[in-house]
Design an enzyme around this catalytic site. Structure first.
Site, mmCIF file in Angstrom:
data_model
loop_
_atom_site.group_PDB
_atom_site.id
_atom_site.type_symbol
_atom_site.label_atom_id
_atom_site.label_comp_id
_atom_site.label_asym_id
_atom_site.label_seq_id
_atom_site.Cartn_x
_atom_site.Cartn_y
_atom_site.Cartn_z
ATOM 1 N N ASP A 14 -14.335 25.336 43.113
ATOM 2 C CA ASP A 14 -13.499 25.492 41.920
ATOM 3 C C ASP A 14 -13.485 26.953 41.493
ATOM 4 O OD1 ASP A 14 -12.252 25.340 39.450
ATOM 5 O OD2 ASP A 14 -14.049 24.562 38.432
ATOM 6 N N ASN A 34 -11.258 28.483 39.164
ATOM 7 C CA ASN A 34 -10.926 28.825 37.772
ATOM 8 C C ASN A 34 -11.789 28.119 36.735
ATOM 9 O OD1 ASN A 34 -9.943 26.276 37.919
ATOM 10 N ND2 ASN A 34 -7.853 26.755 37.279
ATOM 11 N N ASP A 41 -12.254 24.915 35.916
ATOM 12 C CA ASP A 41 -11.859 23.706 35.181
ATOM 13 C C ASP A 41 -12.546 22.448 35.723
ATOM 14 O OD1 ASP A 41 -10.573 23.349 37.567
ATOM 15 O OD2 ASP A 41 -8.574 23.001 36.715
ATOM 16 N N ASP A 64 -10.021 24.013 43.991
ATOM 17 C CA ASP A 64 -8.643 24.494 44.052
ATOM 18 C C ASP A 64 -8.414 25.398 45.262
ATOM 19 O OD1 ASP A 64 -9.871 26.921 43.143
ATOM 20 O OD2 ASP A 64 -9.738 26.143 41.098
ATOM 21 N N ASP A 119 -2.627 16.815 55.502
ATOM 22 C CA ASP A 119 -2.590 15.365 55.480
ATOM 23 C C ASP A 119 -1.142 14.939 55.266
ATOM 24 O OD1 ASP A 119 -3.893 12.735 55.221
ATOM 25 O OD2 ASP A 119 -5.606 13.916 54.526
ATOM 26 N N ASP A 140 -2.064 9.879 57.761
ATOM 27 C CA ASP A 140 -2.756 8.831 57.011
ATOM 28 C C ASP A 140 -2.269 7.433 57.410
ATOM 29 O OD1 ASP A 140 -4.567 8.434 54.601
ATOM 30 O OD2 ASP A 140 -2.790 7.390 53.870
ATOM 31 N N GLU A 185 -4.741 8.624 61.675
ATOM 32 C CA GLU A 185 -5.774 7.733 61.148
ATOM 33 C C GLU A 185 -5.292 6.326 61.447
ATOM 34 O OE1 GLU A 185 -8.144 6.438 57.097
ATOM 35 O OE2 GLU A 185 -5.979 6.583 57.161
ATOM 36 N N HIS A 188 -13.796 11.637 53.934
ATOM 37 C CA HIS A 188 -13.814 11.439 52.480
ATOM 38 C C HIS A 188 -13.839 9.960 52.074
ATOM 39 C CE1 HIS A 188 -9.767 10.952 53.841
ATOM 40 N NE2 HIS A 188 -9.432 10.423 52.675
ATOM 41 N N ASP A 189 -13.786 9.063 53.047
ATOM 42 C CA ASP A 189 -13.801 7.625 52.742
ATOM 43 C C ASP A 189 -15.128 6.960 53.093
ATOM 44 O OD1 ASP A 189 -11.112 7.655 51.977
ATOM 45 O OD2 ASP A 189 -10.410 7.192 54.001
HETATM 46 O O1 ISL Z 1 -12.269 3.431 53.303
HETATM 47 C C1 ISL Z 1 -11.792 2.812 54.218
HETATM 48 C C2 ISL Z 1 -12.538 2.594 55.477
HETATM 49 O O2 ISL Z 1 -13.835 2.250 55.254
HETATM 50 C C3 ISL Z 1 -10.452 2.261 54.209
HETATM 51 O O3 ISL Z 1 -10.280 1.165 53.440
HETATM 52 C C4 ISL Z 1 -9.472 3.349 53.856
HETATM 53 O O4 ISL Z 1 -8.938 3.182 52.623
HETATM 54 C C5 ISL Z 1 -8.433 3.320 54.906
HETATM 55 O O5 ISL Z 1 -9.080 3.759 56.052
HETATM 56 C C6 ISL Z 1 -7.233 4.198 54.633
HETATM 57 O O6 ISL Z 1 -7.583 5.493 54.269
HETATM 58 C C7 ISL Z 1 -6.588 6.424 53.996
HETATM 59 O O7 ISL Z 1 -5.494 5.928 53.255
HETATM 60 C C8 ISL Z 1 -5.765 5.527 51.918
HETATM 61 C C9 ISL Z 1 -6.583 6.544 51.137
HETATM 62 O O8 ISL Z 1 -7.081 5.944 49.967
HETATM 63 C C10 ISL Z 1 -7.745 7.086 51.948
HETATM 64 O O9 ISL Z 1 -8.430 8.089 51.235
HETATM 65 C C11 ISL Z 1 -7.182 7.589 53.231
HETATM 66 O O10 ISL Z 1 -8.129 8.239 54.045
HETATM 67 C C12 ISL Z 1 -4.426 5.326 51.259
HETATM 68 O O11 ISL Z 1 -3.638 6.462 51.386
HETATM 69 CA CA CA Z 2 -10.062 24.528 39.488
#
Ligand code: ISL
Ligand code: CA
Length: 545
Positions: free
Chosen positions: A23, A25, A27, A31, A100, A202, A255, A324-325
């Site tokens: 981050d 700035n 907040d 960013d 993405d 995605d 993905e 990130h999931d």
């Molecule tokens: O987290 C998961 C696998 O353990 C899934 O349910 C995941 O949501 C799925 O793989 C889809 O992920 C992608 O599309 C989603 C978004 O929430 C996720 O962050 C993204 O990586 C919808 O756009």
């Molecule tokens: Ca920021």
């Protein structure tokens, strides 16, 4: 022999989740300027490609995976000028950037969706609107959403329902409509023309809904047989390749959820060409029971078998242990008591299999799952939805929390730990989500100073991988080893490397019976005993001939 690999097979990818990276700035939200300030860090780490999770204009019901405007940057993250500066500065350092591409759905605040709410609008058919059953009272079919609950929501104005495989704020696009395909072509061109090097696509294998008939009732994703990896999806991807991607020096990684190796081979095939690589999820399922919220004990042997299977089934894998999931790999497949050893062992695994490795921010310093204590600290829309679904089951509140705690996507989303200060060097303000208290000792600044830190180990391995062609595109063959020990060799032009990974906390007897040189290990040479592998022992060996 001349190496004939594509550049995206030679480099390591680093995934940035911008909200939690840096981050600038103050907040509390990461960013673009923050990312720019860390380009030197990434360069030193040795990676060659950055994947940026979404920063387009979005109400952020799903942290940007709900896009309201594909052509502009969300003001929380900066401006288009910042983005152009990022692309340019990264390029100057020899770093490529992929974005993405989230096109299974848009945000419900996208102007086309808002238009589409009017039955007479030309945009109605950009989305999937249908009459409900039972006089409009029930949804058009029995499909359920990825985030729990129904996959349809009703709009009172037109009296019809729209499909959303994710949250109601993420309406699915109608890929049967050629105008939708054209819309996506234009979005791709817009960003490729700005100098980006490709896309992470995605949930790309969900885009094409062959039919909207009722699905076979399942514990999760009722209806999925009508949209998972359909012929229409293959055709659409081949079309995007021919009409857009072929004109650029770029790559795509899909993905792709619930795919078989056969489907993956087709998606990554050349006749016709569709994607370049896919993320499969089978190795992410080894510690779960049907759905991810029902965890079962992690058995290394299962992970090894799944990884081995995909190594054999696909010519080129997208390698990852985190994103990130997913919960943090060291908390999941590693061991707190052997935090350092197991984080490095997992790093060795990621960087020595055949394929393109993807590091998720923080993985290179061994970041762990969050230390939150209750639901109020959780931001993730999926966790909240599932928590509510679980309320309907006979499960105690404690157990419910435990299930969310171990599986929540927020485990990966706590701020990057740059230093041991109050804001972890992530922010000078109040972070949008809690910082793990272990940032006092798990952080970049501390690890930069230690020659044997997890971070330095990652740097060393990335460098080795870039210097040794066999580690990148050598053949892969598994070698028999005791349970919980993963052993394989990589060979190219007679050059042979053996990787030995003890994935357990137990000492393991394993006789590596040849003269050899250890070229990397998470233990020091004096700990090396050719008969005994200490807990989480990892090494790359070059046999002497
Ligand atoms: O987290 C998961 C696998 O353990 C899934 O349910 C995941 O949501 C799925 O793989 C889809 O992920 C992608 O599309 C989603 C978004 O929430 C996720 O962050 C993204 O990586 C919808 O756009
Ligand atoms: Ca920021």
């Amino acid at each position: 022999m001349k190496e004939a690999l594509n550049w995206w097979q030679e480099k390591v990818v680093y995934q940035i989740y911008p909200r939690s990276f840096c981050d600038f700035n103050g907040d509390g939200i990461g960013d673009i300027k923050g990312i720019i300030s860390k380009l030197d860090y990434l360069k030193q780490l040795g990676i060659g490609i950055i994947w940026l999770s979404p920063m387009y204009v979005s109400p952020k019901a799903d942290n940007g995976y709900d896009i309201a405007d594909y052509y502009n940057i969300d003001p929380q993250y900066g401006t288009m000028a910042d983005m152009e500066e990022l692309i340019e500065k990264a390029k100057a350092k020899g770093l490529k950037i992929i974005l993405d591409l989230v096109v299974n759905h848009t945000s419900d605040e996208h102007k086309y969706f808002i238009e589409s709410m009017d039955k007479a609008s030309p945009y109605r058919d950009y989305y999937i609107w249908r009459q409900g059953k039972r006089g409009g009272k029930a949804p058009p079919n029995n499909w359920t959403s990825f985030f729990g609950g129904k996959a349809w929501s009703k709009d009172s104005k037109s009296g019809e329902w729209y499909l959303h495989l994710f949250s109601p704020k993420q309406p699915d696009l109608n890929w049967h409509n050629p105008k939708v395909v054209q819309m996506v072509r234009e979005i791709m061109r817009f960003w490729l023309d700005k100098g980006i090097a490709g896309f992470r696509c995605d949930v790309i294998n969900l885009i094409y809904k062959t039919s909207l008939a009722d699905g076979k009732k399942r514990l999760i994703l009722t209806g999925s047989e009508h949209y998972l990896t359909q012929d229409g999806c293959h055709k659409t991807l081949a079309d995007l390749r021919q009409t857009v991607l072929n004109e650029y020096d770029c790559f795509t990684v899909g993905e792709t959820v619930f795919i078989t190796p056969m489907q993956a081979r087709k998606l990554c095939g050349t006749n016709p060409k569709e994607l370049d690589m896919v993320f499969n999820f089978e190795h992410m399922e080894v510690d779960q029971f049907i759905v991810k919220w029902f965890k079962r004990k992690f058995k290394p042997e299962k992970l090894i078998n799944v990884l081995d299977k995909w190594q054999n089934q696909l010519d080129w894998n997208a390698l990852y242990l985190e994103n990130h999931d997913q919960p943090r790999s060291v908390s999941r497949f590693g061991n707190n008591a052997y935090w350092d050893e197991s984080a490095k062992m997992l790093g060795t695994l990621l960087l020595t299999l055949r394929g393109t490795p993807y590091i998720f921010q923080g993985q290179e310093i061994g970041m762990t799952n969050f230390d939150f204590t209750d639901m109020s600290q959780i931001q993730d829309v999926e966790s909240h939805n599932i928590y509510n679904v679980l309320k309907k089951l006979p499960i105690t509140k404690r157990k419910r929390w435990k299930m969310i705690k171990r599986t929540s996507r927020d485990n990966a989303r706590t701020p990057m730990q740059w230093d041991g200060g109050a804001g972890a060097g992530f922010t000078a303000g109040t972070p949008w989500i809690g910082i793990n208290s272990n940032h006092s000792y798990i952080n970049v600044a501390a690890q930069n100073k230690l020659s044997d830190s997890v971070l330095e180990y990652y740097k060393k391995l990335i460098k080795l991988r870039s210097e040794i062609p066999a580690l990148r595109h050598g053949t892969y063959t598994r070698i028999a080893a005791p349970a919980g020990v993963y052993c394989y060799e990589r060979i190219l032009n007679g050059e042979r490397y053996i990787i030995v990974l003890n994935m357990t906390a137990k000492k393991s007897k394993f006789n590596i019976d040849f003269k050899s040189e250890i070229i990397a290990s998470n233990y020091s040479n004096k700990d090396y005993n050719k008969n005994i592998l200490l807990p989480y022992y990892a090494m790359i060996i070059k046999p002497k001939i």
